[in-house]
Scaffold this motif. Structure first.
Motif, PDB file in Angstrom:
ATOM      1  N   LEU A 222       0.817  -1.208   0.000  1.00 40.06           N
ATOM      2  CA  LEU A 222       0.000   0.000   0.000  1.00 40.06           C
ATOM      3  C   LEU A 222       0.856   1.265   0.000  1.00 40.06           C
ATOM      4  CD1 LEU A 222      -2.764  -1.060   2.563  1.00 40.06           C
ATOM      5  CD2 LEU A 222      -2.901  -1.086   0.079  1.00 40.06           C
ATOM      6  N   ASP A 223       1.948   1.255   0.764  1.00 37.47           N
ATOM      7  CA  ASP A 223       2.809   2.437   0.826  1.00 37.47           C
ATOM      8  C   ASP A 223       3.476   2.700  -0.512  1.00 37.47           C
ATOM      9  OD1 ASP A 223       2.180   2.828   3.479  1.00 37.47           O
ATOM     10  OD2 ASP A 223       3.868   1.646   4.210  1.00 37.47           O
ATOM     11  N   GLY A 224       3.932   1.616  -1.169  1.00 40.43           N
ATOM     12  CA  GLY A 224       4.592   1.785  -2.458  1.00 40.43           C
ATOM     13  C   GLY A 224       3.663   2.357  -3.511  1.00 40.43           C
ATOM     14  N   ILE A 225       2.411   1.914  -3.503  1.00 43.30           N
ATOM     15  CA  ILE A 225       1.434   2.427  -4.471  1.00 43.30           C
ATOM     16  C   ILE A 225       1.083   3.879  -4.149  1.00 43.30           C
ATOM     17  CG2 ILE A 225      -0.941   2.184  -5.283  1.00 43.30           C
ATOM     18  CD1 ILE A 225      -0.629  -0.846  -4.864  1.00 43.30           C
ATOM     19  N   ALA A 226       0.864   4.146  -2.867  1.00 40.85           N
ATOM     20  CA  ALA A 226       0.497   5.507  -2.470  1.00 40.85           C
ATOM     21  C   ALA A 226       1.585   6.505  -2.853  1.00 40.85           C
ATOM     22  CB  ALA A 226       0.233   5.561  -0.972  1.00 40.85           C
ATOM     23  N   ASN A 227       2.833   6.073  -2.804  1.00 41.66           N
ATOM     24  CA  ASN A 227       3.951   6.977  -3.103  1.00 41.66           C
ATOM     25  C   ASN A 227       3.890   7.536  -4.515  1.00 41.66           C
ATOM     26  OD1 ASN A 227       5.052   6.814  -0.583  1.00 41.66           O
ATOM     27  ND2 ASN A 227       6.478   5.157  -1.083  1.00 41.66           N
ATOM     28  N   TYR A 228       3.366   6.755  -5.474  1.00 41.39           N
ATOM     29  CA  TYR A 228       3.355   7.269  -6.844  1.00 41.39           C
ATOM     30  C   TYR A 228       1.968   7.676  -7.342  1.00 41.39           C
ATOM     31  CZ  TYR A 228       1.635   3.034  -9.383  1.00 41.39           C
ATOM     32  OH  TYR A 228       0.886   2.001  -9.910  1.00 41.39           O
ATOM     33  N   VAL A 229       0.936   7.453  -6.533  1.00 39.86           N
ATOM     34  CA  VAL A 229      -0.424   7.812  -6.932  1.00 39.86           C
ATOM     35  C   VAL A 229      -0.991   8.949  -6.079  1.00 39.86           C
ATOM     36  CG1 VAL A 229      -2.809   6.988  -7.086  1.00 39.86           C
ATOM     37  CG2 VAL A 229      -0.943   5.549  -7.903  1.00 39.86           C
ATOM     38  N   GLN A 230      -0.741   8.881  -4.779  1.00 45.91           N
ATOM     39  CA  GLN A 230      -1.351   9.845  -3.872  1.00 45.91           C
ATOM     40  C   GLN A 230      -0.928  11.280  -4.195  1.00 45.91           C
ATOM     41  OE1 GLN A 230      -0.625   8.950   0.233  1.00 45.91           O
ATOM     42  NE2 GLN A 230      -2.103  10.430   0.990  1.00 45.91           N
ATOM     43  N   GLY A 231      -1.928  12.157  -4.286  1.00 43.90           N
ATOM     44  CA  GLY A 231      -1.663  13.562  -4.546  1.00 43.90           C
ATOM     45  C   GLY A 231      -1.274  13.873  -5.976  1.00 43.90           C
ATOM     46  N   LYS A 232      -1.399  12.892  -6.886  1.00 45.88           N
ATOM     47  CA  LYS A 232      -1.019  13.087  -8.289  1.00 45.88           C
ATOM     48  C   LYS A 232      -2.277  13.140  -9.172  1.00 45.88           C
ATOM     49  CE  LYS A 232       3.345  12.680  -7.234  1.00 45.88           C
ATOM     50  NZ  LYS A 232       4.103  11.459  -7.550  1.00 45.88           N
ATOM     51  N   VAL A 233      -2.126  13.813 -10.312  1.00 45.75           N
ATOM     52  CA  VAL A 233      -3.172  13.769 -11.326  1.00 45.75           C
ATOM     53  C   VAL A 233      -2.987  12.469 -12.114  1.00 45.75           C
ATOM     54  CG1 VAL A 233      -4.188  14.877 -13.347  1.00 45.75           C
ATOM     55  CG2 VAL A 233      -3.253  16.277 -11.487  1.00 45.75           C
TER      56      VAL A 233
ATOM     57  N   THR B  43      -4.244  20.642 -20.586  1.00 49.88           N
ATOM     58  CA  THR B  43      -5.228  21.139 -19.623  1.00 49.88           C
ATOM     59  C   THR B  43      -5.025  20.551 -18.236  1.00 49.88           C
ATOM     60  OG1 THR B  43      -6.853  21.390 -21.403  1.00 49.88           O
ATOM     61  CG2 THR B  43      -7.704  21.345 -19.137  1.00 49.88           C
ATOM     62  N   PHE B  44      -4.804  19.238 -18.156  1.00 45.02           N
ATOM     63  CA  PHE B  44      -4.815  18.564 -16.853  1.00 45.02           C
ATOM     64  C   PHE B  44      -3.431  18.197 -16.326  1.00 45.02           C
ATOM     65  CE2 PHE B  44      -8.950  17.522 -18.866  1.00 45.02           C
ATOM     66  CZ  PHE B  44      -9.773  18.167 -17.946  1.00 45.02           C
ATOM     67  N   GLN B  45      -2.403  18.180 -17.184  1.00 41.85           N
ATOM     68  CA  GLN B  45      -1.026  17.867 -16.757  1.00 41.85           C
ATOM     69  C   GLN B  45      -0.954  16.580 -15.923  1.00 41.85           C
ATOM     70  OE1 GLN B  45       1.822  19.686 -17.616  1.00 41.85           O
ATOM     71  NE2 GLN B  45       0.459  20.877 -18.949  1.00 41.85           N
ATOM     72  N   PRO B  46      -1.443  15.450 -16.462  1.00 39.43           N
ATOM     73  CA  PRO B  46      -1.393  14.199 -15.688  1.00 39.43           C
ATOM     74  C   PRO B  46       0.042  13.738 -15.454  1.00 39.43           C
ATOM     75  CG  PRO B  46      -2.011  13.746 -17.955  1.00 39.43           C
ATOM     76  CD  PRO B  46      -2.002  15.244 -17.811  1.00 39.43           C
ATOM     77  N   LYS B  47       0.286  13.187 -14.271  1.00 40.07           N
ATOM     78  CA  LYS B  47       1.614  12.691 -13.923  1.00 40.07           C
ATOM     79  C   LYS B  47       1.712  11.167 -13.998  1.00 40.07           C
ATOM     80  CE  LYS B  47       3.449  16.656 -13.274  1.00 40.07           C
ATOM     81  NZ  LYS B  47       4.463  17.124 -14.255  1.00 40.07           N
ATOM     82  N   VAL B  48       0.577  10.486 -13.848  1.00 42.60           N
ATOM     83  CA  VAL B  48       0.551   9.019 -13.923  1.00 42.60           C
ATOM     84  C   VAL B  48      -0.511   8.629 -14.939  1.00 42.60           C
ATOM     85  CG1 VAL B  48       0.227   6.856 -12.672  1.00 42.60           C
ATOM     86  CG2 VAL B  48       1.260   8.824 -11.509  1.00 42.60           C
ATOM     87  N   ILE B  49      -0.114   7.816 -15.927  1.00 40.74           N
ATOM     88  CA  ILE B  49      -1.053   7.407 -16.980  1.00 40.74           C
ATOM     89  C   ILE B  49      -1.156   5.891 -16.992  1.00 40.74           C
ATOM     90  CG2 ILE B  49      -1.511   7.349 -19.465  1.00 40.74           C
ATOM     91  CD1 ILE B  49       0.733  10.057 -18.194  1.00 40.74           C
ATOM     92  N   PHE B  50      -2.382   5.400 -16.959  1.00 41.55           N
ATOM     93  CA  PHE B  50      -2.663   3.982 -17.186  1.00 41.55           C
ATOM     94  C   PHE B  50      -3.388   3.898 -18.529  1.00 41.55           C
ATOM     95  CE2 PHE B  50      -2.224   4.184 -12.609  1.00 41.55           C
ATOM     96  CZ  PHE B  50      -1.514   3.033 -12.298  1.00 41.55           C
ATOM     97  N   HIS B  51      -2.707   3.302 -19.505  1.00 38.94           N
ATOM     98  CA  HIS B  51      -3.258   3.265 -20.863  1.00 38.94           C
ATOM     99  C   HIS B  51      -3.946   1.924 -21.092  1.00 38.94           C
ATOM    100  CE1 HIS B  51      -3.875   4.105 -25.013  1.00 38.94           C
ATOM    101  NE2 HIS B  51      -2.975   3.243 -25.454  1.00 38.94           N
ATOM    102  N   ALA B  52      -5.284   1.929 -20.905  1.00 38.73           N
ATOM    103  CA  ALA B  52      -6.073   0.699 -21.057  1.00 38.73           C
ATOM    104  C   ALA B  52      -6.910   0.709 -22.327  1.00 38.73           C
ATOM    105  CB  ALA B  52      -6.977   0.501 -19.844  1.00 38.73           C
ATOM    106  N   ALA B  53      -6.951   1.848 -23.034  1.00 36.96           N
ATOM    107  CA  ALA B  53      -7.767   1.937 -24.247  1.00 36.96           C
ATOM    108  C   ALA B  53      -7.182   1.053 -25.340  1.00 36.96           C
ATOM    109  CB  ALA B  53      -7.828   3.390 -24.721  1.00 36.96           C
ATOM    110  N   ALA B  54      -7.987   0.148 -25.868  1.00 39.44           N
ATOM    111  CA  ALA B  54      -7.509  -0.751 -26.928  1.00 39.44           C
ATOM    112  C   ALA B  54      -8.677  -1.521 -27.515  1.00 39.44           C
ATOM    113  CB  ALA B  54      -6.460  -1.720 -26.382  1.00 39.44           C
TER     114      ALA B  54
END
Length: 606
Positions: free
Chosen positions: A269-280, A351-362
């Protein structure tokens, strides 16, 4: 009758029982003839005991209990109330009256009250047990697991008049319980006896009441039960239940997911939170089965903003409403856009300046993409390139591509396009500060285009169930399981890796069809036929998860492996993709040649 009047009647009845208890104690003490010197004492002691007793019974909440379900807890409460009543009454009599109440009378009053008041309560339980028998319209149930959960289920099934099933036997692996009765229901053997017990007792339903055991063990029991004609039910894992409360509503049908025997995933949980929490966080294909589950599982980690991007307005609307309901304070931004539109993608990133992208569109449907190869290429190749280039241009921190096992030595245009998408992100990683990674896994149960909904639809229509080939096998995992591992893999990203998820053992599609038919209450080959339709265009008998040149390494998670990053020239790849772009509308095989030029292991000849 109102509750108040009912309670008054019960209090008066208990006062009479207390009076009887005191009278019997005096009669026994004085051999059925109470001396005149003790008559006044008997009357006073009876009156005091009646008043004190009714007060103690109220204090110990004896009138708030449902005595039809009386158990050891009620026995203890009766004991406490009686001891308090007798002790207080005795000392009051010592203070008020001479001669002193004989101690033998005090003891006998206590004994009488426990017996008489206890009997008055438990007679309701006796009456209920005597007349609560299996009704002719109730189905016979075998409960697997005679532990706390199994006992609660047996109790609920026996004493709930609306229950459609009635427990007639237990199965438990504890030999000390064998041939014993629990809640009036016999324990007839262990799991090895399930088939015999079902047949000899005409069992209609088997209920697996073992919520605390591993999923692997549950899967083994289900495998045994599949050889019976009984319908299978199961109690969810103990974490899914309200502690101490198990009801009929908690029982559900056994599902295909239960057959996989895969235990819950432990995530950092800590490892995931480190790169997701507080990010767009941007999720493409957010309305799809994988994309929507990504939304559900990322939202609890408190991203600064969650961007739900998709081409279909209805699916995006649905997931937006769901996430807003579950996480009302989370900033959600629904975006209708096509990843094939580069200018629109730039606008979204600007517009949104995302920092983490999960590309699931396919596009993922293999036979459908064989008929529409240009659409597969435009969406899976050019769409991925557009999103990846924007991630690089607008300084995203992390880009996670959702890939597939069909990208390994592909025989379909869909698999080949996903392999090219992997090459794109690996080449981008060599020149970008953004960490580009891919996560590769097999089929997910219940996803759009999955074989499971197709089989269920065929079963609902009365069959037959069609399977392409008797030897076809696939890897399967549940959607939540796959997405949890995808998010976890993102935490391991250093750049350029292709993470491979542990899919467990491959499953024969014909076995899956057989299990689904049985779980639906039918017998394969008797009630419903299985027909083989032949391998469809682009399909192969088995899937692979890794290219030979990638190797395979471990991560700190036992269910995630990593392939070594491959050195891919961005300029060379760009030229090949440019050639593909020029011939994409060709219908005479040139497009397949261009794809094969990018993916030499692609074996589809058009």
């Amino acid at each position: 009758m109102k509750l108040g009047s009912k309670k008054t009647i019960l209090v008066l009845l208990d006062m009479v029982l207390i009076w009887i208890s005191v009278m019997i104690a005096y009669l026994l003490r004085f051999e059925l003839h109470i001396p005149a010197a003790y008559m006044r004492q008997w009357i006073e002691y009876s009156a005091i005991s009646m008043v004190v007793g009714s007060a103690c019974l109220v204090y110990f909440k004896m009138y708030r209990r449902v005595w039809e379900y009386a158990s050891i807890g009620e026995v203890i409460s009766i004991f406490k109330a009686v001891v308090a009543t007798c002790t207080l009454s005795y000392f009051i009599m010592i203070w008020l009256h001479e001669p002193r109440v004989p101690f033998a009378v005090y003891v006998r009053v206590m004994e009488n009250m426990i017996l008489i008041i206890g009997a008055s309560r438990f007679i309701w339980r006796v009456v209920r047990d005597k007349y609560n028998k299996k009704q002719s319209n109730q189905r016979k149930a075998l409960i697997i697991g005679a532990g706390d959960c199994g006992i609660l289920i047996a109790k609920e099934l026996k004493y709930n008049s609306n229950s459609p099933v009635y427990p007639v036997a237990f199965v438990d692996d504890d030999p000390s319980k064998y041939k014993h009765f629990i809640m009036g229901v016999p324990v007839l053997g262990d799991r090895n006896e399930i088939i015999r017990i079902v047949e000899t007792n005409d069992i209609d339903e088997v209920i697996i009441a073992m919520p605390s055991v591993s999923k692997l063990e549950v899967s083994e029991i289900i495998t045994i039960c599949k050889h019976t004609k009984a319908k299978m039910k199961i109690i969810p894992r103990i974490n899914d239940l309200i502690e101490g409360k198990v009801t009929i509503n908690a029982i559900r049908d056994v599902q295909v997911e239960d057959l996989l025997g895969r235990d819950p995933i432990n995530i950092d949980l800590d490892g995931i939170a480190n790169y997701v929490q507080g990010k767009v966080v941007l999720i493409t294909g957010a309305g799809g089965s994988i994309g929507s589950e990504l939304c559900r599982q990322i939202a609890p980690f408190h991203p600064k903003k969650l961007i739900l991007l998709g081409h279909g307005e209805n699916s995006i609307y649905v997931i937006e409403k769901e996430i807003h309901r579950l996480f009302p304070t989370l900033h959600i931004e629904p975006v209708i856009a096509d990843v094939q539109d580069l200018e629109r993608m730039k606008e979204v990133f600007q517009t949104f300046q995302p920092k983490v992208i999960f590309h699931a569109a396919a596009h993922k449907h293999v036979p459908l993409m064989e008929r529409n190869p240009a659409e597969a290429i435009k969406n899976n190749v050019f769409g991925t390139r557009n999103v990846a280039e924007c991630a690089h241009q607008f300084n995203a921190e992390r880009f996670v591509l959702i890939s597939t096992d069909k990208a390994v030595n592909p025989t379909s245009i869909m698999g080949a396009t996903k392999r090219i998408a992997e090459q794109i992100i690996q080449s981008m990683d060599l020149v970008s500060q953004t960490k580009f990674v891919a996560v590769r896994f097999g089929n997910v149960l219940g996803s759009r285009g999955s074989v499971i909904p197709h089989f269920k639809e065929q079963i609902a229509l009365g069959g037959p169930v069609t399977v392409t080939h008797p030897e076809m096998v696939r890897y399967f995992m549940t959607i939540p399981e796959a997405v949890q591992l995808v998010i976890q893999a993102g935490a391991f990203a250093k750049g350029g890796e292709i993470f491979v998820l542990d899919m467990g053992e491959p499953v024969k599609i014909v076995d899956l069809a057989t299990d689904l038919i049985r779980l639906s209450g039918f017998e394969p080959g008797i009630d419903m036929e299985i027909q083989f339709s032949g391998i469809r265009p682009g399909e192969k008998l088995y899937e692979e998860l890794l290219l030979s040149e990638e190797g395979l390494g471990n991560t700190s998670h036992d269910r995630i492996f990593v392939g070594s990053p491959l050195k891919i020239s961005q300029s060379e790849l760009a030229l090949k993709i440019l050639r593909l772009e020029k011939v994409i509308t060709d219908k005479h095989g040139t497009v397949y040649e261009a794809v094969k030029h990018l993916v030499p292991s692609f074996s589809n000849v058009g």
